[in-house]
Design an enzyme around this catalytic site. Structure first.
Site, PDB file in Angstrom:
ATOM      1  N   SER A 204       0.836  -1.195   0.000  1.00  0.00           N
ATOM      2  CA  SER A 204       0.000   0.000   0.000  1.00  0.00           C
ATOM      3  C   SER A 204       0.875   1.251   0.000  1.00  0.00           C
ATOM      4  O   SER A 204       1.722   1.419  -0.878  1.00  0.00           O
ATOM      5  CB  SER A 204      -0.950  -0.036   1.196  1.00  0.00           C
ATOM      6  OG  SER A 204      -1.945   0.951   1.080  1.00  0.00           O
ATOM      7  N   GLU A 326      -9.621  -4.731  -3.931  1.00  0.00           N
ATOM      8  CA  GLU A 326      -8.892  -3.821  -3.052  1.00  0.00           C
ATOM      9  C   GLU A 326      -9.826  -2.869  -2.296  1.00  0.00           C
ATOM     10  O   GLU A 326      -9.723  -2.700  -1.081  1.00  0.00           O
ATOM     11  CB  GLU A 326      -7.909  -2.973  -3.875  1.00  0.00           C
ATOM     12  CG  GLU A 326      -6.815  -3.738  -4.587  1.00  0.00           C
ATOM     13  CD  GLU A 326      -5.563  -3.920  -3.743  1.00  0.00           C
ATOM     14  OE1 GLU A 326      -5.608  -3.601  -2.542  1.00  0.00           O
ATOM     15  OE2 GLU A 326      -4.559  -4.379  -4.305  1.00  0.00           O
ATOM     16  N   HIS A 425      -8.082  -5.275   0.158  1.00  0.00           N
ATOM     17  CA  HIS A 425      -6.784  -4.664   0.430  1.00  0.00           C
ATOM     18  C   HIS A 425      -6.234  -5.195   1.756  1.00  0.00           C
ATOM     19  O   HIS A 425      -6.975  -5.340   2.730  1.00  0.00           O
ATOM     20  CB  HIS A 425      -6.993  -3.152   0.513  1.00  0.00           C
ATOM     21  CG  HIS A 425      -5.752  -2.333   0.566  1.00  0.00           C
ATOM     22  ND1 HIS A 425      -4.832  -2.308  -0.450  1.00  0.00           N
ATOM     23  CD2 HIS A 425      -5.292  -1.470   1.525  1.00  0.00           C
ATOM     24  CE1 HIS A 425      -3.854  -1.461  -0.137  1.00  0.00           C
ATOM     25  NE2 HIS A 425      -4.107  -0.951   1.060  1.00  0.00           N
TER      26      HIS A 425
END
Length: 521
Positions: A204, A326, A425
């Site tokens: 990320s 995600e 995610h």
């Protein structure tokens, strides 16, 4: 067979001083090792300075404070939390896990945590380097760096005068990471590591950092490989001028007129003001990011998504991937997004593709997911815009230039919250680290079938180890994984059955390419 360190292997002598670590389950671990001076007082909002060193033997057996950040008792419904007290500005430290303090020159893995640029810590148990060190015979380093306002607040032109001593620009998060990388290069041989075989990995925001670090001129020739897990390369990063509105808003919320005034406030007050900036900067249908890297032309010269296409960074070996859903991480449990209707989602699509193309784009997303609700279309759109398509574009560009790149998509869904999270995610993290016992408090791993979970974790974890060691993620316990090429677009799908597929993201790629061509024609 596990190595049994001798009593002298917990001590290393460095230029800065002597360190004493601890033996933990057959590994030697050094915690809270300072790689730069404490960025406090007049050093707040200054680039990292060299640590002055210490006399005697410094104890390195306990974690140090994490970077100051927002903290919510009880955690959150997805991760359960992403940072635990204690917090303190004196946080520029790192942890080292090594099979032995010797001269074996093992490959090195440096981990940069994510967290939306506002949370996280390299010393979180979930990011323990123990599994990589033990299973891969690697030396692993996890770093802390300044986040939130202390790492990402960009100075106004007036405050910029304070940088006349050569400290021009902002992006102190990057300066911290560069200082940590230089420390690793200069010192890791003392821990049994090879300074000429460093892989930097991040997830990320940490993946954005990893790419920016790889593209930094000061890091030239220090990084051999990178692993980019779910990089949000679709973020629109501001110029210094573009960041002024956000900086001004933060100063107003914090009740200050300049960085000089902010230096008189204690860090808890600075962190409290972050909540107000979240409220000011959030937009429906977009990932909330109160702080962002700034393309200032001094410390960051181009978008990190482009960094691995230029100069010395172009030759770095790259492994990049994303999760299938995600955006569900941030939006699937939010009633305002999960309950969106077709009209609102179409309007959000129009902000990217134009009003004329929006109905067609909506219909294309709807066809790709039978039975899709408007919220599903929205989640897929955000996933594509922010994560999947920018990663695919990077893979396409590197493949076209003949540069090595491997691509993956993580597909195994979480059963938590009635399956609403999907393959969200962050879900790939415990699989890559293969340390589920450290993730016991994370709601999104609850209910995973143990046999499927453990089998997939073994496959991913060993692939990451193989890549760190050789630059090729293949190992005997998985299907053959070919590099991404412009003809095949091979992408490894990590699911209950691991499969290498050609052009796995083809639907999204063709949809976005076609819609954007029409928009610009």
């Amino acid at each position: 067979m596990a190595h049994d360190p001798g009593p002298d292997e917990t001590v290393v002598d460095l230029p800065a001083g002597r360190l004493r670590g601890a033996v933990e389950d057959g590994l030697t671990v050094f915690r809270a090792v300072p790689y730069a001076a404490a960025p406090v007082g007049e050093l707040r909002w200054r680039p990292a300075r060299p640590h002055p060193g210490w006399s005697g033997t410094r104890d390195a057996t306990a974690d140090g404070p994490s970077a100051p950040q927002m903290y919510r008792e009880g955690g959150d419904p997805v991760l359960g939390g992403h940072g635990e007290p204690p917090f303190d500005e004196d946080c520029l430290t790192l942890n080292v896990w090594t099979p032995a303090v010797d001269d074996a020159r093992r490959p090195v893995l440096v981990w940069i945590h994510g967290g939306g640029f506002v949370s996280g810590s390299g010393s979180l148990p979930t990011y323990s380097g123990a599994t990589f060190a033990r299973d891969g015979d690697l030396v692993v380093v996890g770093i802390n760096y300044r986040i939130g306002p202390l790492g990402y607040l960009h100075p106004t032109p007036e405050d910029g005068e304070e940088y006349a001593d050569g400290d021009a620009g902002g992006n102190h998060w990057l300066g911290d990471q560069l200082a940590a990388l230089r420390w690793v290069h200069e010192n890791i041989a003392s821990f049994g590591g090879d300074p000429d075989s460093i892989t930097v990995a991040g997830q990320s925001g940490g993946a954005v950092s990893t790419a920016a670090l790889a593209g930094a001129p000061a890091a030239a020739d220090l990084i051999r490989r990178v692993i980019l897990m779910s990089p949000p390369f679709g973020l629109d990063l501001p110029s210094p001028e573009g960041s002024l509105e956000r900086t001004a808003a933060y100063l107003e919320i914090a009740g200050a007129k300049s960085l000089a005034e902010l230096r008189s406030q204690d860090w808890p007050a600075l962190i409290t003001a972050v909540g107000g900036l979240f409220a000011r900067t959030s937009r429906w249908g977009y990932w909330p990011t109160p702080f962002l890297p700034v393309i200032d032309g001094v410390t960051v010269h181009r978008h990190p998504a482009e960094a691995l296409l230029h100069g010395a960074a172009a030759g770095i070996e790259v492994l990049i991937g994303w999760t299938r859903e995600e955006a569900n991480f941030g939006f699937a449990l939010d009633p305002d997004h999960a309950g969106a209707d077709r009209e609102r989602v179409t309007a959000r699509i129009a902000e990217t593709f134009g009003a004329g193309a929006a109905p067609e784009v909506y219909a294309a997303y709807e066809r790709a997911r039978p039975g899709a609700r408007p919220a599903d279309v929205l989640m897929d759109l955000i996933t594509d815009e922010l994560f999947r398509m920018p990663a695919v574009r990077l893979a396409e560009a590197r493949a076209a230039a003949g540069r090595p790149v491997w691509a993956y998509q993580f597909d195994l869904p979480s059963p938590a919250h009635e399956g609403r999270l999907g393959a969200a995610h962050c879900l790939e993290l415990p699989f890559a680290f293969d340390n589920f016992e450290q993730w016991a408090g994370a709601p999104f791993v609850a209910g995973l079938t143990p046999a499927v979970r453990d089998g997939l974790a073994h496959t991913m974890h060993r692939a990451w180890i193989a890549f760190v060691r050789t630059g090729d993620p293949n190992h005997p316990d998985m299907p053959h994984w070919s590099p991404y090429g412009t003809d095949t677009r091979t992408t490894m799908r990590f699911d209950s059955v691991v499969t290498a597929l050609d052009d796995l993201a083809g639907h999204s790629r063709r949809l976005h390419e076609g819609a954007l061509r029409r928009l610009t024609s």
